[in-house]
Design a protein around this motif. Sequence first.
Motif, short mmCIF file in Angstrom:
data_model
loop_
_atom_site.label_atom_id
_atom_site.label_comp_id
_atom_site.label_asym_id
_atom_site.label_seq_id
_atom_site.Cartn_x
_atom_site.Cartn_y
_atom_site.Cartn_z
N LEU A 191 3.08 4.64 -6.86
CA LEU A 191 3.09 4.09 -8.20
C LEU A 191 1.73 4.14 -8.88
CD1 LEU A 191 5.39 0.95 -7.98
CD2 LEU A 191 5.87 3.14 -9.05
N ASP A 192 0.66 4.10 -8.11
CA ASP A 192 -0.68 4.13 -8.68
C ASP A 192 -0.87 5.39 -9.53
OD1 ASP A 192 -3.20 3.21 -9.21
OD2 ASP A 192 -4.07 3.88 -7.32
N VAL A 193 -0.39 6.52 -9.05
CA VAL A 193 -0.50 7.78 -9.80
C VAL A 193 0.62 7.88 -10.84
CG1 VAL A 193 -0.43 10.29 -9.62
CG2 VAL A 193 -1.69 8.97 -7.92
N GLU A 252 0.84 -1.20 0.00
CA GLU A 252 0.00 0.00 0.00
C GLU A 252 0.87 1.25 0.00
OE1 GLU A 252 -2.03 3.45 1.66
OE2 GLU A 252 -0.47 2.30 2.68
N HIS A 253 1.95 1.23 0.77
CA HIS A 253 2.87 2.38 0.80
C HIS A 253 3.49 2.59 -0.58
CE1 HIS A 253 5.80 5.27 2.22
NE2 HIS A 253 6.73 4.56 1.63
N LEU A 254 3.88 1.52 -1.23
CA LEU A 254 4.47 1.61 -2.57
C LEU A 254 3.47 2.19 -3.57
CD1 LEU A 254 6.88 0.76 -4.47
CD2 LEU A 254 5.59 -1.35 -4.84
N LEU A 255 2.22 1.78 -3.48
CA LEU A 255 1.21 2.22 -4.44
C LEU A 255 0.63 3.60 -4.13
CD1 LEU A 255 -0.67 -1.13 -4.95
CD2 LEU A 255 0.73 0.07 -6.63
N ALA A 313 -3.03 -0.96 -15.98
CA ALA A 313 -3.13 -2.41 -15.83
C ALA A 313 -2.13 -2.91 -14.79
CB ALA A 313 -2.90 -3.09 -17.17
N VAL A 314 -0.93 -2.37 -14.79
CA VAL A 314 0.08 -2.77 -13.79
C VAL A 314 -0.36 -2.36 -12.40
CG1 VAL A 314 2.45 -2.37 -13.01
CG2 VAL A 314 2.00 -2.78 -15.42
N ALA A 315 -0.87 -1.13 -12.27
CA ALA A 315 -1.34 -0.66 -10.96
C ALA A 315 -2.51 -1.51 -10.47
CB ALA A 315 -1.73 0.81 -11.04
N ALA A 316 -3.41 -1.89 -11.37
CA ALA A 316 -4.55 -2.74 -10.99
C ALA A 316 -4.06 -4.13 -10.58
CB ALA A 316 -5.54 -2.84 -12.14
N ALA A 317 -3.05 -4.65 -11.26
CA ALA A 317 -2.51 -5.97 -10.90
C ALA A 317 -1.87 -5.92 -9.51
CB ALA A 317 -1.49 -6.42 -11.94
N LEU A 318 -1.16 -4.84 -9.22
CA LEU A 318 -0.57 -4.70 -7.89
C LEU A 318 -1.65 -4.54 -6.83
CD1 LEU A 318 2.46 -2.41 -8.78
CD2 LEU A 318 2.53 -4.83 -8.17
#
Length: 143
Positions: A49-51, A31-34, A62-67
């Motif tokens: 990373l989400d943003v 969660e901290h990473l994203l 797609a990568v953010a959703a996979a994470l």
Amino acid sequence: MPMTDHFDRLADQAKLGRDPASVRRRIEHMEHLLEGLITVPVLNRRIGLDVILDVLPVAGDAVAAALGAYIVWEARNLGMSKWQMTRMLGNVGFDFALGLIPWVGAIPDFFFRSNTMNLKMIKRHLDKHYPQAAIVEGEVVRR
């Protein structure tokens, strides 16, 4: 701190324990990473990373959703209910759909933090069903 202590600590963190405390730590780190990797200076708001992945159209989302789905998968392994899993997948899916909007998709992503919401749901589940793995000031407390 001696360098060997640092490497020992990293080696301990790399172990993929299946106990609730280990799962909790992994989910918190993801969660901290994203959601909270760096702070935007003027806004004093954390982004992850989400943003950042919104720079890459579709593939980044797609990568953010996979994470984000990895967090849901870890929650599944904790035995969370189908209703909770559906809500969590809905959060990830909604976040993914918002990110697909060309050029402006990062703006809602900046405010809608699906992974943080999912982490809160998981923490409530862990605190209720696994109180022996409670976290107090960053340390695991064994009862």
